[in-house]
Design a protein around this motif. Sequence first.
Motif, PDB file in Angstrom:
ATOM      1  N   ARG A   1      40.595  -4.517   3.569  1.00 14.50           N
ATOM      2  CA  ARG A   1      41.690  -4.491   2.545  1.00 14.50           C
ATOM      3  C   ARG A   1      41.061  -4.828   1.190  1.00 14.50           C
ATOM      4  O   ARG A   1      41.390  -4.728   0.053  1.00 14.50           O
ATOM      5  N   VAL A   2      40.507  -5.418   1.695  1.00 15.83           N
ATOM      6  CA  VAL A   2      39.906  -6.551   0.771  1.00 15.83           C
ATOM      7  C   VAL A   2      38.172  -5.337   0.067  1.00 15.83           C
ATOM      8  O   VAL A   2      38.634  -5.348  -1.579  1.00 15.83           O
ATOM      9  N   GLN A   3      38.520  -4.761   0.838  1.00 17.12           N
ATOM     10  CA  GLN A   3      37.103  -3.628  -0.076  1.00 17.12           C
ATOM     11  C   GLN A   3      37.884  -2.392  -0.481  1.00 17.12           C
ATOM     12  O   GLN A   3      37.471  -2.160  -1.388  1.00 17.12           O
ATOM     13  N   GLN A   4      39.835  -2.762   0.265  1.00 24.18           N
ATOM     14  CA  GLN A   4      39.913  -1.762  -0.749  1.00 24.18           C
ATOM     15  C   GLN A   4      40.568  -2.505  -2.122  1.00 24.18           C
ATOM     16  O   GLN A   4      41.508  -0.996  -2.627  1.00 24.18           O
ATOM     17  N   GLN A   5      40.118  -3.016  -2.826  1.00 24.09           N
ATOM     18  CA  GLN A   5      41.141  -3.506  -3.796  1.00 24.09           C
ATOM     19  C   GLN A   5      40.560  -2.988  -5.211  1.00 24.09           C
ATOM     20  O   GLN A   5      39.007  -2.613  -5.054  1.00 24.09           O
ATOM     21  N   SER A   6      41.269  -2.766  -6.350  1.00 29.41           N
ATOM     22  CA  SER A   6      41.196  -1.806  -7.356  1.00 29.41           C
ATOM     23  C   SER A   6      41.019  -3.069  -8.291  1.00 29.41           C
ATOM     24  O   SER A   6      41.038  -4.103  -7.825  1.00 29.41           O
ATOM     25  N   SER A   7      40.533  -2.192  -9.442  1.00 26.90           N
ATOM     26  CA  SER A   7      40.466  -2.851 -10.910  1.00 26.90           C
ATOM     27  C   SER A   7      41.872  -3.681 -10.942  1.00 26.90           C
ATOM     28  O   SER A   7      42.215  -4.435 -11.928  1.00 26.90           O
ATOM     29  N   ASP A   8      43.303  -2.346 -11.142  1.00 28.20           N
ATOM     30  CA  ASP A   8      44.669  -3.107 -11.472  1.00 28.20           C
ATOM     31  C   ASP A   8      44.828  -3.791 -10.613  1.00 28.20           C
ATOM     32  O   ASP A   8      45.151  -5.287 -11.352  1.00 28.20           O
TER      33      ASP A   8
END
Length: 699
Positions: free
Chosen positions: A199-206
């Motif tokens: 999940r932390v790796q999937q964090q996006s700019s948004d």
Amino acid sequence: MLTNRIAALFSGFLLLTLLSAVSQADIDALKPEADQGSTAREIVGKLEMLHYNKLKIGDEMSEQLWDEYIEALDPTKSYFLASDINEFREWRASLDDQLRAGEVKSGFEIYNRYRLRVTDRLNNILSQLDKGLPAFDFDRDESLELDREESQWPASISAADELWRKRLKSSVLNLRLTDKDDEEIRDLLVRRYKGQLKRVQQQSSDDVFELYMNSLTRLYDPHSNYLSPRSLENFNMSMSLSLEGIGAVLQADEEYTKVARLVAGGPADRTGKIKPNDKIVAVGQDKEGEMVDVIGWRLDDVVDLIRGPAGSFVRLETIPTGGDGSHKTILIKRSKVKLEDQAAKKATFEFSDGEKSYKIGIINLPTFYIDFEAYRRRDPNYKSTTRDVAKLLAELKGEKVDGIILDLRNNGGGSLQEATMLTDLFIDQGPVVQIRHANEQISRHNRSRSRAMYRGPLVVLINRLSASASEIFAGAIQDYNRGLVVGNQTFGKGTVQTMAPLKEGQLKITQSKFYRVSGDSTQHAGVTPDIPMPQLIDAESVGESAYDTALPWDRIHAVPHAKYFNLKDLLPPLISKHNQRTAADPDFIFLRAQFQFESERADQKFVSLNENAREEERKGLNQRLLTMENRRRTAKGLEPYETFEAYEESESEEVATIGGPVEIKLEKDPILNEAGYIMADFIGLSDKIAKTPPQVANF
């Protein structure tokens, strides 16, 4: 900062190596999107121009934003090092200037450092767990600090290692105490940390931009927030699809997902086994599906996991608030929360004041509802709070009741129009609520416009979860001396939010504030009952006053309004009789002891990492709970439970059944039962004390 920081016991590991040099090459850095700078400027402009709280973003707010953002990222001070924090301090007084210039780079740089620290930690723990569980000494006398609000960030790698060693030991011990073996514990922790890493790796700019902007909006008040396009889509979905799922409002609390409130009549509410402040630690699909550990998950990801089609099952593993720390698994049948499940319902009971018996009508109102779709279609049979209560009042008058109790406990509000119209059923013409807007104009258009439908004795029952529209109604009844308000101080949400469009996403912003006809705001302070009942919900952790940035209570000018009952003379003898009756009442003794027990548990600052000590503590807590319950049962002539397990089994309920409104029962509701006796006293004393006709109060 969040109140009642019962820090998560969810994770940690013995970090043998953590590079002190921060290399952005180890993880892809997130960067601002091209339009986020202009959106940030737009948010700053709208907050300063439209928000009720007229704050200008300057150096002082820049420092507060810096604090809030760091707090939002690392509330337990477990990931950042003191050297990271010192490095970030160069931006502490300049974030305001950056935002005005459309610059959000600093927010992203802070986040990327956090992301790198978390990734390093999780990779190291997974590396350790590949070799099996560390050999902890559970006979060693040491403890883990639960509340780290006043603590400092680790000053060195070795200090961080020690903190995480204790965290992992606590996580393993918690699982050992649930009778899991080492292999089960290892597998669960591996899945937990892999999920968090993913999940932390999937964090996006948004995601980063939304987190940064909401750290700013929270400085204005807790109900203003920025919704990214993704969050806006979820928000619109939740507003338009009816309430399908378990009927619970959830919120993030550090690494946990916490129950904020239950939707009246919903599946979770009907179990009777979930309460506000309970923490959800795992979610399983269907009756036998694998339990997925959700500690450390994003709130919207947990919501997605819990949400599902009506008729399907979901299992929640929770840590009940104020308990012994044990986990409880609850099976719930998902359902669409129908309007009829939330509709007002009635019952009648006999109560005596010691001299005479009275027939008392009880109306339970879970929410202030209106079927807007049917209303817009001009359906003559559309459902609404006021229409339904009017029918119930007519029925109760036909049954010749002597008084009516309106139960607004756990009623989180709803339609302002319905709150006004409902008040109209109980008072003659007059103002109901005042609304002051951001431009300081005061609106008094929400008025009672007809003669009262019911003019007899009235008790309004409230608690800490009575909010918004409930507070408007209860406050009006109290200000008019129209009836008694009984229970606990209400939630204290006296603000109104509107949606402001942005180039990207939308801004939910507080623009108005409610005031009673007395001039007192319902904001922050809520409504204080005339006759208090035992406190069942911790006001320090639930309610508007639990938010650091909640708008304050204040007053404006009162408006002329009638006064009905002579409560000044009635209240002292009513309170005296109530106190005498409940002093030795087994249920009330139990309720007070239960709240004391939960308060002590919530105030716990440290937890032992010694297995024998923890086990003895758990046994002691369970024995205390059993003793409290058995004292109540013995005093009531019931058979006491022989063991805590027998008590737990009697309290368990497998599935929340769906099928219409919950029946009003006095035997399991000592608060409502006592409200009935208060009503009987109210009627009896009112007959003895001369009544005063409605008159305009002098100001």
